[in-house]
Design a protein around this motif. Structure first.
Motif, PDB file in Angstrom:
ATOM      1  N   GLY A 145       0.802  -1.221   0.000  1.00  0.00           N
ATOM      2  CA  GLY A 145       0.000   0.000   0.000  1.00  0.00           C
ATOM      3  C   GLY A 145       0.832   1.268   0.000  1.00  0.00           C
ATOM      4  N   HIS A 146       2.135   1.143   0.252  1.00  0.00           N
ATOM      5  CA  HIS A 146       2.979   2.347   0.213  1.00  0.00           C
ATOM      6  C   HIS A 146       3.006   2.951  -1.186  1.00  0.00           C
ATOM      7  N   ARG A 147       3.170   4.257  -1.218  1.00  0.00           N
ATOM      8  CA  ARG A 147       3.400   4.937  -2.501  1.00  0.00           C
ATOM      9  C   ARG A 147       4.909   5.107  -2.676  1.00  0.00           C
ATOM     10  N   VAL A 148       5.415   4.595  -3.802  1.00  0.00           N
ATOM     11  CA  VAL A 148       6.869   4.581  -4.043  1.00  0.00           C
ATOM     12  C   VAL A 148       7.162   5.290  -5.355  1.00  0.00           C
ATOM     13  N   THR A 198       8.945  16.158 -19.250  1.00  0.00           N
ATOM     14  CA  THR A 198       8.144  16.614 -18.114  1.00  0.00           C
ATOM     15  C   THR A 198       8.978  16.647 -16.846  1.00  0.00           C
ATOM     16  N   ARG A 199       8.844  17.733 -16.097  1.00  0.00           N
ATOM     17  CA  ARG A 199       9.462  17.764 -14.766  1.00  0.00           C
ATOM     18  C   ARG A 199       8.496  17.078 -13.815  1.00  0.00           C
ATOM     19  N   PHE A 200       8.991  16.053 -13.136  1.00  0.00           N
ATOM     20  CA  PHE A 200       8.083  15.219 -12.323  1.00  0.00           C
ATOM     21  C   PHE A 200       7.343  16.036 -11.267  1.00  0.00           C
ATOM     22  N   GLU A 201       8.033  17.088 -10.732  1.00  0.00           N
ATOM     23  CA  GLU A 201       7.382  17.864  -9.661  1.00  0.00           C
ATOM     24  C   GLU A 201       6.234  18.724 -10.194  1.00  0.00           C
ATOM     25  N   ASP A 202       6.154  18.896 -11.525  1.00  0.00           N
ATOM     26  CA  ASP A 202       5.035  19.653 -12.101  1.00  0.00           C
ATOM     27  C   ASP A 202       3.765  18.814 -12.170  1.00  0.00           C
ATOM     28  N   VAL A 203       3.919  17.500 -12.165  1.00  0.00           N
ATOM     29  CA  VAL A 203       2.736  16.647 -12.349  1.00  0.00           C
ATOM     30  C   VAL A 203       2.434  15.758 -11.139  1.00  0.00           C
ATOM     31  N   LEU A 204       3.374  15.626 -10.213  1.00  0.00           N
ATOM     32  CA  LEU A 204       3.134  14.802  -9.018  1.00  0.00           C
ATOM     33  C   LEU A 204       2.800  15.716  -7.841  1.00  0.00           C
ATOM     34  N   ASP A 206       0.659  14.158  -4.850  1.00  0.00           N
ATOM     35  CA  ASP A 206       0.434  13.351  -3.645  1.00  0.00           C
ATOM     36  C   ASP A 206       1.772  12.819  -3.127  1.00  0.00           C
ATOM     37  N   PRO A 207       1.980  12.871  -1.826  1.00  0.00           N
ATOM     38  CA  PRO A 207       3.301  12.504  -1.299  1.00  0.00           C
ATOM     39  C   PRO A 207       3.567  10.992  -1.312  1.00  0.00           C
ATOM     40  N   PHE A 208       4.839  10.646  -1.209  1.00  0.00           N
ATOM     41  CA  PHE A 208       5.295   9.249  -1.298  1.00  0.00           C
ATOM     42  C   PHE A 208       5.886   8.781   0.036  1.00  0.00           C
ATOM     43  N   ASN A 209       5.719   7.473   0.294  1.00  0.00           N
ATOM     44  CA  ASN A 209       6.360   6.878   1.476  1.00  0.00           C
ATOM     45  C   ASN A 209       7.848   6.640   1.241  1.00  0.00           C
ATOM     46  N   ILE A 210       8.179   6.263  -0.015  1.00  0.00           N
ATOM     47  CA  ILE A 210       9.588   6.000  -0.343  1.00  0.00           C
ATOM     48  C   ILE A 210       9.923   6.678  -1.671  1.00  0.00           C
ATOM     49  N   ILE A 211      11.040   7.398  -1.680  1.00  0.00           N
ATOM     50  CA  ILE A 211      11.565   7.931  -2.939  1.00  0.00           C
ATOM     51  C   ILE A 211      12.917   7.268  -3.163  1.00  0.00           C
ATOM     52  N   PHE A 212      13.061   6.585  -4.297  1.00  0.00           N
ATOM     53  CA  PHE A 212      14.260   5.787  -4.591  1.00  0.00           C
ATOM     54  C   PHE A 212      14.914   6.395  -5.824  1.00  0.00           C
ATOM     55  N   ASP A 213      16.045   7.063  -5.585  1.00  0.00           N
ATOM     56  CA  ASP A 213      16.735   7.763  -6.683  1.00  0.00           C
ATOM     57  C   ASP A 213      17.928   6.939  -7.163  1.00  0.00           C
ATOM     58  N   THR A 214      17.912   6.546  -8.441  1.00  0.00           N
ATOM     59  CA  THR A 214      19.073   5.865  -9.022  1.00  0.00           C
ATOM     60  C   THR A 214      19.797   6.773 -10.013  1.00  0.00           C
ATOM     61  N   VAL A 215      19.324   8.015 -10.144  1.00  0.00           N
ATOM     62  CA  VAL A 215      19.817   8.891 -11.215  1.00  0.00           C
ATOM     63  C   VAL A 215      20.891   9.856 -10.729  1.00  0.00           C
ATOM     64  N   ARG A 222      15.197  17.686  -5.557  1.00  0.00           N
ATOM     65  CA  ARG A 222      13.925  18.089  -6.191  1.00  0.00           C
ATOM     66  C   ARG A 222      12.767  17.226  -5.677  1.00  0.00           C
ATOM     67  N   SER A 223      13.080  16.009  -5.247  1.00  0.00           N
ATOM     68  CA  SER A 223      12.023  15.066  -4.836  1.00  0.00           C
ATOM     69  C   SER A 223      11.589  15.246  -3.383  1.00  0.00           C
ATOM     70  N   LEU A 224      12.462  15.809  -2.553  1.00  0.00           N
ATOM     71  CA  LEU A 224      12.180  15.815  -1.110  1.00  0.00           C
ATOM     72  C   LEU A 224      10.839  16.468  -0.736  1.00  0.00           C
ATOM     73  N   PRO A 225      10.392  17.543  -1.442  1.00  0.00           N
ATOM     74  CA  PRO A 225       9.067  18.093  -1.095  1.00  0.00           C
ATOM     75  C   PRO A 225       7.931  17.091  -1.304  1.00  0.00           C
ATOM     76  N   LEU A 226       8.211  16.006  -2.055  1.00  0.00           N
ATOM     77  CA  LEU A 226       7.172  14.997  -2.310  1.00  0.00           C
ATOM     78  C   LEU A 226       7.212  13.856  -1.306  1.00  0.00           C
ATOM     79  N   LEU A 227       8.065  13.964  -0.286  1.00  0.00           N
ATOM     80  CA  LEU A 227       8.186  12.882   0.695  1.00  0.00           C
ATOM     81  C   LEU A 227       7.175  13.067   1.823  1.00  0.00           C
ATOM     82  N   LYS A 228       6.436  11.992   2.132  1.00  0.00           N
ATOM     83  CA  LYS A 228       5.489  12.039   3.258  1.00  0.00           C
ATOM     84  C   LYS A 228       6.232  12.276   4.555  1.00  0.00           C
ATOM     85  N   THR A 229       5.592  12.844   5.541  1.00  0.00           N
ATOM     86  CA  THR A 229       6.189  12.928   6.870  1.00  0.00           C
ATOM     87  C   THR A 229       6.451  11.503   7.334  1.00  0.00           C
ATOM     88  N   GLY A 230       7.671  11.233   7.772  1.00  0.00           N
ATOM     89  CA  GLY A 230       8.030   9.868   8.187  1.00  0.00           C
ATOM     90  C   GLY A 230       8.452   8.990   7.032  1.00  0.00           C
TER      91      GLY A 230
END
Ligand SMILES: NC(=O)c1ccc[n+]([C@@H]2O[C@H](COP(=O)([O-])OP(=O)(O)OC[C@H]3O[C@@H](n4cnc5c(N)ncnc54)[C@H](OP(=O)(O)O)[C@@H]3O)[C@@H](O)[C@H]2O)c1
Length: 310
Positions: A145-148, A198-204, A206-215, A222-230
């Motif tokens: 159920g996590h958003r990744v 597309t810049r992902f932050e322009d279209v995303l 809802d926050p995520f439980n896990i952000i996994f950056d391989t790039v 740029r992704s941290l504002p999309l991270l859920k609390t915790g």
């Protein structure tokens, strides 16, 4: 034994053929006859290939630290592997790697190879799949159920991160090139953002439980504002290894050997729940091409060392 190792006098890292004595396993070590080795495009210039653990300069390192092969000698105290067993796994970054007919490793870094894969296919799995596994479970504490969010979903690590997160019941969103849209959807990421258009932050939103950056680069910040609390952000990109930014330092990790996880990954592969991809196969004498040539496709470039007899 035949090896491809770094030339010590070249300005840019380059492999040269050499013949060196076959190593023998010390206490707690296992000697592997290498069938195939997986490569990482950027690895030749990594610190362990240019320095010893002590910090002294290192010469003639043999790269490629993941492989599939056969156990051919066992050091004192090793009880969990038998001679002739087919294994897959990795060895220490500072050890001599698998662009060699034989390499040494330790039992905790290998496991019985997936039965359903050839050695060439198996050699693509250990480092990428363990990196994905450890980022999602050990650091991200992935739950159904996590958003990744996976950045670089079609890359060697990303393709395992998407598949494993999807298998575990997560809702996966991913970034990749537009031409990888179908591929990433089939891996288990229904929402794919083409990073070229597309810049992902322009279209995303809802926050995520896990952000996994391989790039790497600015992707994590740029992704941290999309991270859920915790929530947990991880990055594995080698471009982030020496960052001084505390947020990146907190998110960065280096994969560790783990026999139990390799066994769990092999079980998923052998039940056709997890797939691996071979981008290209090169003979040992052409191993330089794995690091210098842009090869299209998905998965890893594999170097075959002791191909099984036909
Ligand atoms: N820390 C560790 O333990 C560890 C372990 C393994 C690997 N690594 C590192 O992790 C990184 C990834 O490795 P990999 O083997 O997965 O590399 P890879 O196979 O080259 O994959 C990278 C992927 O990222 C995509 N990409 C590039 N720029 C992007 C962007 N701005 N947005 C979204 N996607 C983008 C690429 O797509 P296009 O090719 O279409 O541009 C490619 O599919 C490397 O730096 C590697 O050295 C670290």
């Amino acid at each position: 034994m035949r090896v491809m190792r770094l030339a010590d006098s070249s300005e840019s890292p380059k492999l040269v053929e050499a013949s060196i004595p076959q190593p023998q396993p010390g206490s707690g070590e296992v000697l592997i006859r290498v069938a195939a080795a997986g490569t990482i495009r950027t690895e030749l210039g990594w610190y362990p290939h240019t320095h010893l653990k002590s910090g002294e300069p290192r010469q003639n390192a043999i790269p490629a630290h993941e492989f599939a092969g056969t156990v051919v000698a066992i050091g004192e105290g090793v009880t969990d592997f038998a001679l002739d067993e087919h294994i897959y796994g990795m060895n220490d970054w500072f050890a001599e790697g698998a662009l060699a007919e034989y390499c040494l490793t330790t039992p905790n870094a290998i496991a019985p190879a997936p039965r359903t894969l050839t050695p060439t296919q198996a050699a693509t799995v250990p480092i990428s799949a363990l990196t994905a596994w450890q980022g999602l479970f050990d650091r991200g504490h992935l739950q159904p159920g996590h958003r990744v969010l996976v950045h670089g979903a079609a890359g060697s690590v990303g393709l395992f991160a998407v598949q494993i997160a999807h298998l575990h019941g997560a809702h996966v969103t991913a970034t990749a090139s537009g031409h990888d849209t179908v591929f990433a959807r089939e891996l288990g990421a229904p929402q794919l953002i083409d990073y070229h258009s597309t810049r992902f932050e322009d279209v995303l939103h809802d926050p995520f439980n896990i952000i996994f950056d391989t790039v790497g680069g600015d992707m994590l910040l740029r992704s941290l504002p999309l991270l859920k609390t915790g929530g947990v952000a991880v990055t594995v990109s080698s471009t982030n290894e020496n960052s001084t930014d505390e947020r990146i330092k907190k998110a960065f990790f280096i994969v560790e050997p783990n026999q139990r996880q390799l066994m769990e990954i092999a079980a998923l592969i052998d039940t056709y729940k997890l797939r691996s991809w071979v981008k290209a196969v090169l003979p040992l004498c052409q191993a330089n091409d794995a690091y210098t040539t842009q090869i299209p496709g998905h998965g890893k470039v594999v170097v075959t060392v002791n191909p099984p007899a036909a």
